[in-house]
Design a protein around this motif. Sequence first.
Motif, mmCIF file in Angstrom:
data_model
loop_
_atom_site.group_PDB
_atom_site.id
_atom_site.type_symbol
_atom_site.label_atom_id
_atom_site.label_comp_id
_atom_site.label_asym_id
_atom_site.label_seq_id
_atom_site.Cartn_x
_atom_site.Cartn_y
_atom_site.Cartn_z
ATOM 1 N N TRP A 92 88.877 54.609 20.712
ATOM 2 C CA TRP A 92 88.218 53.333 20.451
ATOM 3 C C TRP A 92 88.400 53.049 18.963
ATOM 4 O O TRP A 92 87.499 53.278 18.160
ATOM 5 C CB TRP A 92 86.740 53.401 20.792
ATOM 6 N N GLY A 93 89.588 52.616 18.583
ATOM 7 C CA GLY A 93 89.865 52.469 17.158
ATOM 8 C C GLY A 93 89.912 53.840 16.516
ATOM 9 O O GLY A 93 90.708 54.699 16.903
ATOM 10 N N THR A 94 89.044 54.083 15.540
ATOM 11 C CA THR A 94 89.019 55.370 14.840
ATOM 12 C C THR A 94 88.146 56.402 15.543
ATOM 13 O O THR A 94 87.973 57.508 15.036
ATOM 14 C CB THR A 94 88.500 55.183 13.408
ATOM 15 N N VAL A 95 87.596 56.061 16.698
ATOM 16 C CA VAL A 95 86.748 56.995 17.458
ATOM 17 C C VAL A 95 87.537 57.511 18.655
ATOM 18 O O VAL A 95 88.045 56.726 19.461
ATOM 19 C CB VAL A 95 85.450 56.308 17.937
ATOM 20 N N GLY A 96 87.656 58.825 18.772
ATOM 21 C CA GLY A 96 88.322 59.444 19.909
ATOM 22 C C GLY A 96 87.294 60.020 20.864
ATOM 23 O O GLY A 96 86.442 60.799 20.447
ATOM 24 N N VAL A 97 87.367 59.627 22.130
ATOM 25 C CA VAL A 97 86.409 60.099 23.134
ATOM 26 C C VAL A 97 87.154 60.975 24.137
ATOM 27 O O VAL A 97 88.112 60.528 24.772
ATOM 28 C CB VAL A 97 85.715 58.921 23.854
ATOM 29 N N LEU A 98 86.713 62.217 24.270
ATOM 30 C CA LEU A 98 87.349 63.201 25.135
ATOM 31 C C LEU A 98 86.543 63.397 26.411
ATOM 32 O O LEU A 98 85.328 63.569 26.369
ATOM 33 C CB LEU A 98 87.449 64.535 24.379
ATOM 34 N N GLY A 99 87.242 63.392 27.553
ATOM 35 C CA GLY A 99 86.594 63.699 28.809
ATOM 36 C C GLY A 99 86.757 62.597 29.834
ATOM 37 O O GLY A 99 87.045 61.438 29.478
ATOM 38 N N PRO A 100 86.617 62.980 31.111
ATOM 39 C CA PRO A 100 86.281 64.312 31.591
ATOM 40 C C PRO A 100 87.441 65.314 31.402
ATOM 41 O O PRO A 100 88.597 64.938 31.362
ATOM 42 C CB PRO A 100 86.014 64.103 33.094
ATOM 43 N N VAL A 101 87.046 66.595 31.322
ATOM 44 C CA VAL A 101 87.978 67.721 31.337
ATOM 45 C C VAL A 101 87.616 68.560 32.549
ATOM 46 O O VAL A 101 86.442 68.894 32.741
ATOM 47 C CB VAL A 101 87.879 68.568 30.050
ATOM 48 N N ALA A 102 88.590 68.884 33.370
ATOM 49 C CA ALA A 102 88.313 69.639 34.596
ATOM 50 C C ALA A 102 89.432 70.638 34.850
ATOM 51 O O ALA A 102 90.612 70.303 34.729
ATOM 52 C CB ALA A 102 88.179 68.689 35.789
ATOM 53 N N VAL A 103 89.048 71.868 35.223
ATOM 54 C CA VAL A 103 89.989 72.909 35.631
ATOM 55 C C VAL A 103 89.474 73.496 36.939
ATOM 56 O O VAL A 103 88.287 73.837 37.039
ATOM 57 C CB VAL A 103 90.110 74.022 34.559
ATOM 58 N N LEU A 104 90.336 73.595 37.935
ATOM 59 C CA LEU A 104 89.923 74.135 39.230
ATOM 60 C C LEU A 104 89.242 75.485 39.053
ATOM 61 O O LEU A 104 89.659 76.309 38.227
ATOM 62 C CB LEU A 104 91.133 74.274 40.152
ATOM 63 N N THR A 105 88.203 75.721 39.832
ATOM 64 C CA THR A 105 87.363 76.904 39.671
ATOM 65 C C THR A 105 88.163 78.200 39.672
ATOM 66 O O THR A 105 87.911 79.108 38.860
ATOM 67 C CB THR A 105 86.289 76.938 40.776
ATOM 68 N N HIS A 143 80.237 75.564 28.757
ATOM 69 C CA HIS A 143 80.784 74.288 28.287
ATOM 70 C C HIS A 143 80.531 74.101 26.789
ATOM 71 O O HIS A 143 81.414 73.657 26.046
ATOM 72 C CB HIS A 143 80.156 73.123 29.060
ATOM 73 N N LEU A 144 79.327 74.421 26.352
ATOM 74 C CA LEU A 144 79.001 74.261 24.935
ATOM 75 C C LEU A 144 79.906 75.115 24.060
ATOM 76 O O LEU A 144 80.390 74.672 23.011
ATOM 77 C CB LEU A 144 77.530 74.632 24.698
ATOM 78 N N TYR A 145 80.155 76.354 24.502
ATOM 79 C CA TYR A 145 80.990 77.256 23.715
ATOM 80 C C TYR A 145 82.442 76.793 23.692
ATOM 81 O O TYR A 145 83.127 76.913 22.675
ATOM 82 C CB TYR A 145 80.892 78.675 24.279
ATOM 83 N N LEU A 146 82.924 76.265 24.816
ATOM 84 C CA LEU A 146 84.300 75.776 24.875
ATOM 85 C C LEU A 146 84.535 74.707 23.814
ATOM 86 O O LEU A 146 85.512 74.782 23.047
ATOM 87 C CB LEU A 146 84.593 75.216 26.271
ATOM 88 N N TYR A 147 83.672 73.705 23.754
ATOM 89 C CA TYR A 147 83.872 72.636 22.772
ATOM 90 C C TYR A 147 83.587 73.118 21.353
ATOM 91 O O TYR A 147 84.200 72.641 20.388
ATOM 92 C CB TYR A 147 83.005 71.430 23.127
ATOM 93 N N HIS A 148 82.674 74.076 21.211
ATOM 94 C CA HIS A 148 82.376 74.646 19.888
ATOM 95 C C HIS A 148 83.632 75.271 19.274
ATOM 96 O O HIS A 148 83.835 75.213 18.052
ATOM 97 C CB HIS A 148 81.270 75.692 20.015
ATOM 98 N N LYS A 149 84.480 75.852 20.108
ATOM 99 C CA LYS A 149 85.710 76.471 19.613
ATOM 100 C C LYS A 149 86.598 75.470 18.873
ATOM 101 O O LYS A 149 87.398 75.854 18.023
ATOM 102 C CB LYS A 149 86.498 77.078 20.779
#
Length: 344
Positions: A92-105, A143-149
């Motif tokens: 969105w201009g200078t804002v990048g929005v990520l998601g959804p992110v999905a990986v099969l179980t 999920h929190l740890y994944l994005y924290h990386k």
Amino acid sequence: MRATVDRAGLEPQGRLPKVQIRRVRKGDLSKVRDVMEQTFGDFLERQLGTRPRQAFGGAQYVHHRWLMEPWGCFVAEEDNSKIVGVALAVTWGTVGVLGPVAVLTNYHNQTIGQQLIRAAQEFFYENKATLHGCVTYPTSPKHLYLYHKFGYRPKNLGAIMSRAIDRGPARAATAPKPAKTPPTMRRFSTLEEAKKKATLARIHRITNAICRGMDLSKEIEIVDGLALGDTLLLERGRDLIGFAICHTPGVSEAPTGALYIKFLAIDPPQRKVENLEQFVAAIEGLGQELRVQRVILPVYSRYWVAYDTLLQCGYQVDFTMIRMQRGKQEDYENPADLVLDDWR
């Protein structure tokens, strides 16, 4: 970008399977949708104890987002044959929005999610997005740890709120002061092409005042071009007070039977609670006209005045997500801004 999938066993040919990260192609769209539905269905079943019939309640995220931002859509493909993961990203201009992110179980814990996020991050860098954001489940440490990386910091909760639509007369908003002309609502789709371009520029001035460089033009244009809903314009005389990107049920991000607002903003110089109340009442009137059962409004709790206003209007929280952000402008939000936005 290739990586060995770390799981036990060899393929019949005696080799480890390979996973490749690439951009989504047109022929992938139905498979991408299936991966998202299956992955989120599995997660919700673990959380709730029962599997929802539709993970997103009938909302669609894949086709129009790919048309809107094809270079920001990625899949993880095993041996050039099976799609096992997906990540969607938009700028969105200078804002990048990520998601959804999905990986099969069955493919978790193999760094596939990290590879998909890394590809999306590179897309943000290529497009000079200075603020990156996503939302995830606040009760999921994984999920929190994944994005924290990747440097995303947990911020405030985002609430997905809704209200049932009455079948009687539309709910009355706070009446404007006698000296003021009451606002009117127009639809972006009814404008001539030249006026649409001018209106996009006026909307950009509003979003730029809220967050420098933010531009929702492509969201407005895809809704208009594919008839996913409409963008509503709240006006008083020649002044644009605010706008709302609205999705209606069908092939949009609106769940079945609901009118869904993707993004709403009141121009900061006009940020009076009565303007938001009148806009919400007008949106509910549209919901009655469309004969939907409810209106869904997302709000980021950092925008406290907007959140409190929705509560006063009778909206209830359906569920919450936590917003995570990284970048130079991560603390741009003004709690007094009247903004309703969804980063899912």
